[in-house]
Design a protein around this motif. Structure first.
Motif, PDB file in Angstrom:
ATOM      1  N   ARG A  53       9.928  -4.982  66.483  1.00  0.00           N
ATOM      2  CA  ARG A  53      10.710  -6.170  66.122  1.00  0.00           C
ATOM      3  C   ARG A  53       9.775  -7.381  65.968  1.00  0.00           C
ATOM      4  N   GLU A  54       8.722  -7.177  65.200  1.00  0.00           N
ATOM      5  CA  GLU A  54       7.715  -8.215  65.019  1.00  0.00           C
ATOM      6  C   GLU A  54       7.752  -8.732  63.584  1.00  0.00           C
ATOM      7  N   HIS A  55       7.640 -10.061  63.425  1.00  0.00           N
ATOM      8  CA  HIS A  55       7.550 -10.638  62.087  1.00  0.00           C
ATOM      9  C   HIS A  55       6.162 -10.389  61.506  1.00  0.00           C
ATOM     10  N   ASP A  56       6.121 -10.230  60.188  1.00  0.00           N
ATOM     11  CA  ASP A  56       4.865  -9.888  59.508  1.00  0.00           C
ATOM     12  C   ASP A  56       4.158 -11.151  59.051  1.00  0.00           C
ATOM     13  N   ILE A  57       3.660 -11.920  60.019  1.00  0.00           N
ATOM     14  CA  ILE A  57       2.957 -13.161  59.705  1.00  0.00           C
ATOM     15  C   ILE A  57       1.679 -13.234  60.535  1.00  0.00           C
ATOM     16  N   THR A  58       0.692 -13.931  60.003  1.00  0.00           N
ATOM     17  CA  THR A  58      -0.601 -13.999  60.688  1.00  0.00           C
ATOM     18  C   THR A  58      -0.608 -14.988  61.845  1.00  0.00           C
ATOM     19  N   ARG A  59       0.303 -15.955  61.832  1.00  0.00           N
ATOM     20  CA  ARG A  59       0.252 -17.030  62.832  1.00  0.00           C
ATOM     21  C   ARG A  59       0.537 -16.544  64.249  1.00  0.00           C
ATOM     22  N   ILE A  60       1.130 -15.346  64.387  1.00  0.00           N
ATOM     23  CA  ILE A  60       1.475 -14.862  65.725  1.00  0.00           C
ATOM     24  C   ILE A  60       0.443 -13.887  66.271  1.00  0.00           C
ATOM     25  N   ASP A  61      -0.672 -13.687  65.546  1.00  0.00           N
ATOM     26  CA  ASP A  61      -1.656 -12.683  65.932  1.00  0.00           C
ATOM     27  C   ASP A  61      -0.946 -11.344  66.098  1.00  0.00           C
ATOM     28  N   PRO A  62      -0.439 -10.766  65.020  1.00  0.00           N
ATOM     29  CA  PRO A  62       0.472  -9.621  65.095  1.00  0.00           C
ATOM     30  C   PRO A  62      -0.132  -8.384  65.746  1.00  0.00           C
ATOM     31  N   VAL A  63       0.740  -7.657  66.453  1.00  0.00           N
ATOM     32  CA  VAL A  63       0.364  -6.410  67.112  1.00  0.00           C
ATOM     33  C   VAL A  63       0.481  -5.234  66.137  1.00  0.00           C
TER      34      VAL A  63
END
Length: 205
Positions: A53-63
């Motif tokens: 349930r993660e958004h696909d954006i770079t600002r969150i340092d995606p897992v």
């Protein structure tokens, strides 16, 4: 006396990338269906949206990039051929995909479905399953020829039919000739009965 090499061959890694609406998910599912048991199908959208349930954006340092490629690596280590599909934007996924490819000792085949934006919208609107996003969302995600830029990358254009695309991936990846290596298709009585039926039908035809 020479000792025979009993080491199992390394499984095959297949990566299918493309913009939303390019047909990569439907194609990957059909490739796996035709191969049968022994191939793991990993869908970026399911792993990122449903599992994490993660958004696909770079600002969150995606897992998600690390999680998806680690899942692929685990499946390969367990003997599964892997079919990994998704948009897999190079901005977020290039580094981990290159690591996955470089660290895999077995065959690797990478495909990019090169489809224009207008065609992705047409295909999106023809989907059997309704999607929650609009053509406007698709335009914000669209990236022209977002290639990994590796020697083993095959670009498949939008003029190819679905059947041509599936056949190209099966043959170019070698999935038409490799055998399943996982326990179920090799030792399962149910799979053995199914294989026997297939052999009987083939011999009778």
């Amino acid at each position: 006396m020479t000792t025979p090499n009993l080491t199992k061959p390394s499984p095959t890694l297949v990566i299918i990338r493309g913009n939303s609406g390019s047909g990569k998910t439907t194609t990957a599912r059909e490739v796996r269906r035709r191969f049968g048991r022994g191939a793991a199908l990993l869908e970026q959208d399911y792993l990122r949206r449903t599992v994490l349930r993660e958004h696909d954006i770079t600002r969150i340092d995606p897992v998600a990039p690390t999680f998806i490629t680690a899942t692929a690596r685990t499946a390969l280590d367990l003997g599964y051929h892997v079919i990994l599909e998704g948009i897999l934007h190079t901005e977020r996924y290039a580094t981990v995909l290159h690591q996955l490819i470089d660290n895999h000792a077995g065959p690797v085949a990478v495909f990019y479905l090169d489809v224009t934006f207008d065609e992705t919208v047409r295909r999106h609107l023809r989907r059997d399953e309704p999607m929650s996003f609009t053509p406007e969302h698709m335009r914000s995600w669209y990236t022209h020829r977002d290639l990994l830029d590796i020697p083993r990358e095959t670009v498949i254009g939008e003029t190819n039919t679905f059947e041509q695309t599936v056949t190209t991936i099966l043959h170019a990846s070698g999935l038409t000739t490799v055998a399943p290596q996982t326990p179920c298709p090799r030792r399962c009585p149910h799979c053995a009965r199914k294989a026997d039926r297939t052999t009987t039908v083939t011999e009778a035809s």
